[in-house]
Design a protein around this motif. Sequence first.
Motif, PDB file in Angstrom:
ATOM      1  N   PRO A 181       0.819  -1.212   0.000  1.00 40.10           N
ATOM      2  CA  PRO A 181       0.000   0.000   0.000  1.00 40.10           C
ATOM      3  C   PRO A 181       0.861   1.274   0.000  1.00 40.10           C
ATOM      4  CG  PRO A 181      -0.330  -1.260   2.027  1.00 40.10           C
ATOM      5  CD  PRO A 181       0.685  -1.968   1.217  1.00 40.10           C
ATOM      6  N   ASP A 182       0.370   2.297  -0.675  1.00 35.90           N
ATOM      7  CA  ASP A 182       1.039   3.599  -0.655  1.00 35.90           C
ATOM      8  C   ASP A 182       0.783   4.265   0.685  1.00 35.90           C
ATOM      9  OD1 ASP A 182       1.903   3.326  -3.263  1.00 35.90           O
ATOM     10  OD2 ASP A 182       0.132   4.290  -4.091  1.00 35.90           O
ATOM     11  N   ALA A 206       5.915   3.764   6.908  1.00 35.62           N
ATOM     12  CA  ALA A 206       5.908   2.417   6.350  1.00 35.62           C
ATOM     13  C   ALA A 206       4.611   1.678   6.690  1.00 35.62           C
ATOM     14  CB  ALA A 206       7.088   1.636   6.887  1.00 35.62           C
ATOM     15  N   ARG A 207       4.130   0.892   5.739  1.00 32.88           N
ATOM     16  CA  ARG A 207       2.964   0.040   5.953  1.00 32.88           C
ATOM     17  C   ARG A 207       3.363  -1.385   5.629  1.00 32.88           C
ATOM     18  NH1 ARG A 207      -2.692   2.181   4.697  1.00 32.88           N
ATOM     19  NH2 ARG A 207      -3.010   0.078   5.431  1.00 32.88           N
ATOM     20  N   PRO A 208       2.810  -2.357   6.323  1.00 34.30           N
ATOM     21  CA  PRO A 208       3.189  -3.751   6.052  1.00 34.30           C
ATOM     22  C   PRO A 208       2.663  -4.223   4.697  1.00 34.30           C
ATOM     23  CG  PRO A 208       1.403  -3.659   7.634  1.00 34.30           C
ATOM     24  CD  PRO A 208       1.844  -2.245   7.397  1.00 34.30           C
ATOM     25  N   THR A 209       3.398  -5.131   4.093  1.00 35.81           N
ATOM     26  CA  THR A 209       2.973  -5.727   2.827  1.00 35.81           C
ATOM     27  C   THR A 209       1.801  -6.650   3.104  1.00 35.81           C
ATOM     28  OG1 THR A 209       5.240  -5.647   2.032  1.00 35.81           O
ATOM     29  CG2 THR A 209       3.753  -7.132   0.887  1.00 35.81           C
ATOM     30  N   GLU A 210       0.788  -6.617   2.224  1.00 33.83           N
ATOM     31  CA  GLU A 210      -0.382  -7.477   2.376  1.00 33.83           C
ATOM     32  C   GLU A 210      -0.315  -8.589   1.336  1.00 33.83           C
ATOM     33  OE1 GLU A 210      -4.017  -5.276   2.253  1.00 33.83           O
ATOM     34  OE2 GLU A 210      -3.345  -3.866   3.771  1.00 33.83           O
TER      35      GLU A 210
END
Length: 51
Positions: free
Chosen positions: A22-23, A28-32
């Motif tokens: 996610p943008d 930072a955001r975790p990968t899904e």
Amino acid sequence: MKVCSRCGKQIRPGEGYHEIIPDSLSGARPTEYLHKQYCRRSSRQEAPIRR
């Protein structure tokens, strides 16, 4: 270990999956990860309903 963000089950080795990054402008955001085969969304209810 990869876990599907839709159904909450583990993605096993050899299973197809989509990786979504996610943008985020604020950090930072975790990968899904999602199964390639459609899976049912898990219920988000945390406590049982009293009857």
